[in-house]
Write a protein that holds these residues in place. Sequence first.
Motif, PDB file in Angstrom:
ATOM      1  N   SER A   1       0.832  -1.206   0.000  1.00 55.27           N
ATOM      2  CA  SER A   1       0.000   0.000   0.000  1.00 55.27           C
ATOM      3  C   SER A   1       0.862   1.249   0.000  1.00 55.27           C
ATOM      4  O   SER A   1       0.552   2.227  -0.690  1.00 55.27           O
ATOM      5  N   VAL A   2       1.936   1.227   0.768  1.00 51.12           N
ATOM      6  CA  VAL A   2       2.838   2.384   0.802  1.00 51.12           C
ATOM      7  C   VAL A   2       3.483   2.583  -0.571  1.00 51.12           C
ATOM      8  O   VAL A   2       3.690   3.724  -1.002  1.00 51.12           O
ATOM      9  N   GLU A   3       3.758   1.487  -1.268  1.00 49.41           N
ATOM     10  CA  GLU A   3       4.311   1.596  -2.620  1.00 49.41           C
ATOM     11  C   GLU A   3       3.325   2.256  -3.585  1.00 49.41           C
ATOM     12  O   GLU A   3       3.730   2.877  -4.562  1.00 49.41           O
ATOM     13  N   LEU A   4       2.018   2.142  -3.292  1.00 45.81           N
ATOM     14  CA  LEU A   4       0.994   2.758  -4.151  1.00 45.81           C
ATOM     15  C   LEU A   4       0.956   4.284  -4.000  1.00 45.81           C
ATOM     16  O   LEU A   4       0.314   4.969  -4.788  1.00 45.81           O
ATOM     17  N   ARG A   5       1.634   4.805  -3.002  1.00 48.81           N
ATOM     18  CA  ARG A   5       1.630   6.249  -2.735  1.00 48.81           C
ATOM     19  C   ARG A   5       2.116   7.034  -3.949  1.00 48.81           C
ATOM     20  O   ARG A   5       1.671   8.148  -4.204  1.00 48.81           O
ATOM     21  N   GLU A   6       3.003   6.442  -4.721  1.00 47.33           N
ATOM     22  CA  GLU A   6       3.544   7.117  -5.908  1.00 47.33           C
ATOM     23  C   GLU A   6       2.477   7.405  -6.953  1.00 47.33           C
ATOM     24  O   GLU A   6       2.641   8.302  -7.774  1.00 47.33           O
ATOM     25  N   LEU A   7       1.384   6.656  -6.945  1.00 45.56           N
ATOM     26  CA  LEU A   7       0.326   6.838  -7.936  1.00 45.56           C
ATOM     27  C   LEU A   7      -0.546   8.047  -7.621  1.00 45.56           C
ATOM     28  O   LEU A   7      -1.410   8.398  -8.407  1.00 45.56           O
ATOM     29  N   ARG A   8      -0.350   8.636  -6.504  1.00 46.57           N
ATOM     30  CA  ARG A   8      -1.095   9.818  -6.054  1.00 46.57           C
ATOM     31  C   ARG A   8      -2.597   9.519  -5.971  1.00 46.57           C
ATOM     32  O   ARG A   8      -3.184   8.938  -6.835  1.00 46.57           O
ATOM     33  N   GLY A   9      -3.177   9.939  -4.926  1.00 48.95           N
ATOM     34  CA  GLY A   9      -4.587   9.690  -4.689  1.00 48.95           C
ATOM     35  C   GLY A   9      -4.767   9.039  -3.332  1.00 48.95           C
ATOM     36  O   GLY A   9      -3.809   8.564  -2.715  1.00 48.95           O
ATOM     37  N   PRO A  10      -6.011   9.005  -2.858  1.00 43.38           N
ATOM     38  CA  PRO A  10      -6.258   8.496  -1.503  1.00 43.38           C
ATOM     39  C   PRO A  10      -6.363   6.964  -1.394  1.00 43.38           C
ATOM     40  O   PRO A  10      -6.467   6.439  -0.297  1.00 43.38           O
ATOM     41  N   ALA A  11      -6.321   6.245  -2.490  1.00 47.42           N
ATOM     42  CA  ALA A  11      -6.522   4.795  -2.451  1.00 47.42           C
ATOM     43  C   ALA A  11      -5.474   4.104  -1.587  1.00 47.42           C
ATOM     44  O   ALA A  11      -5.785   3.159  -0.856  1.00 47.42           O
ATOM     45  N   TRP A  12      -4.235   4.573  -1.621  1.00 47.04           N
ATOM     46  CA  TRP A  12      -3.187   3.906  -0.855  1.00 47.04           C
ATOM     47  C   TRP A  12      -3.417   4.033   0.648  1.00 47.04           C
ATOM     48  O   TRP A  12      -3.091   3.118   1.405  1.00 47.04           O
ATOM     49  N   ILE A  13      -4.009   5.143   1.071  1.00 50.15           N
ATOM     50  CA  ILE A  13      -4.276   5.336   2.507  1.00 50.15           C
ATOM     51  C   ILE A  13      -5.353   4.358   2.971  1.00 50.15           C
ATOM     52  O   ILE A  13      -5.225   3.732   4.026  1.00 50.15           O
ATOM     53  N   ILE A  14      -6.388   4.210   2.179  1.00 48.25           N
ATOM     54  CA  ILE A  14      -7.467   3.273   2.516  1.00 48.25           C
ATOM     55  C   ILE A  14      -6.914   1.856   2.593  1.00 48.25           C
ATOM     56  O   ILE A  14      -7.193   1.113   3.547  1.00 48.25           O
ATOM     57  N   MET A  15      -6.111   1.472   1.611  1.00 43.81           N
ATOM     58  CA  MET A  15      -5.525   0.130   1.602  1.00 43.81           C
ATOM     59  C   MET A  15      -4.569  -0.063   2.776  1.00 43.81           C
ATOM     60  O   MET A  15      -4.508  -1.138   3.367  1.00 43.81           O
ATOM     61  N   LEU A  16      -3.836   0.990   3.147  1.00 46.53           N
ATOM     62  CA  LEU A  16      -2.913   0.909   4.281  1.00 46.53           C
ATOM     63  C   LEU A  16      -3.683   0.682   5.579  1.00 46.53           C
ATOM     64  O   LEU A  16      -3.305  -0.162   6.399  1.00 46.53           O
ATOM     65  N   VAL A  17      -4.769   1.421   5.756  1.00 43.50           N
ATOM     66  CA  VAL A  17      -5.580   1.266   6.970  1.00 43.50           C
ATOM     67  C   VAL A  17      -6.160  -0.147   7.049  1.00 43.50           C
ATOM     68  O   VAL A  17      -6.102  -0.806   8.100  1.00 43.50           O
ATOM     69  N   ILE A  18      -6.701  -0.641   5.946  1.00 44.71           N
ATOM     70  CA  ILE A  18      -7.260  -2.001   5.927  1.00 44.71           C
ATOM     71  C   ILE A  18      -6.163  -3.023   6.231  1.00 44.71           C
ATOM     72  O   ILE A  18      -6.363  -3.959   7.009  1.00 44.71           O
ATOM     73  N   SER A  19      -5.005  -2.848   5.645  1.00 44.29           N
ATOM     74  CA  SER A  19      -3.892  -3.774   5.875  1.00 44.29           C
ATOM     75  C   SER A  19      -3.461  -3.775   7.333  1.00 44.29           C
ATOM     76  O   SER A  19      -3.178  -4.835   7.911  1.00 44.29           O
TER      77      SER A  19
END
Length: 180
Positions: free
Chosen positions: A113-131
């Motif tokens: 999820s942290v690796e998704l941060r580069e794609l910009r947008g809030p999706a990585w935060i949601i995935m990080l919280v779920i993880s």
Amino acid sequence: MESFMNMVKSNMLAQGIVCVLLGLFLMFWPGVTVITVIYLLGAFFALSGISSLVAYFRQSGDRYRSPAVLTTAVFFLVLALIVFIFPGVIASFSSVVLGIVLALAGIVSAVRSVELRELRGPAWIIMLVISIVVAIGGIVIIANPFETTALFVFVIGLVLFVNGAADIVIEVMFKKASRG
């Protein structure tokens, strides 16, 4: 076609009643349910061992008896004995394995999820919280395996109860609507 629909309706009502009853059983006696499943596993091992022993001794002559069949029989019977003597330990052990898998999966997903941060947008935060929630859930299961398993069984019972109650209510509403 009408007889088919009547059969589906009666099955839905029966399924609803079974779900409600099973759900209530799981909600009020989750620990008993877990232990019962463990005992059923032990019975499976015992029956497998006995059937292997019967197969071994049914062969005529030592030349045709396979040592692998006898080894399998003894292995299954020892497993059955362990399960019947230590059902709580077996239930806790399987819960610990589940906890380890969930904790590792949560950690791996958090890193991804942290690796998704580069794609910009809030999706990585949601995935990080779920993880993180999944990883914490796994750690809680590892720390307190039997009670969390019982809680899981309770939740399954609650879901079955609600599903069964919904099926019954839907069936009753359909009957009222078709009459009036």
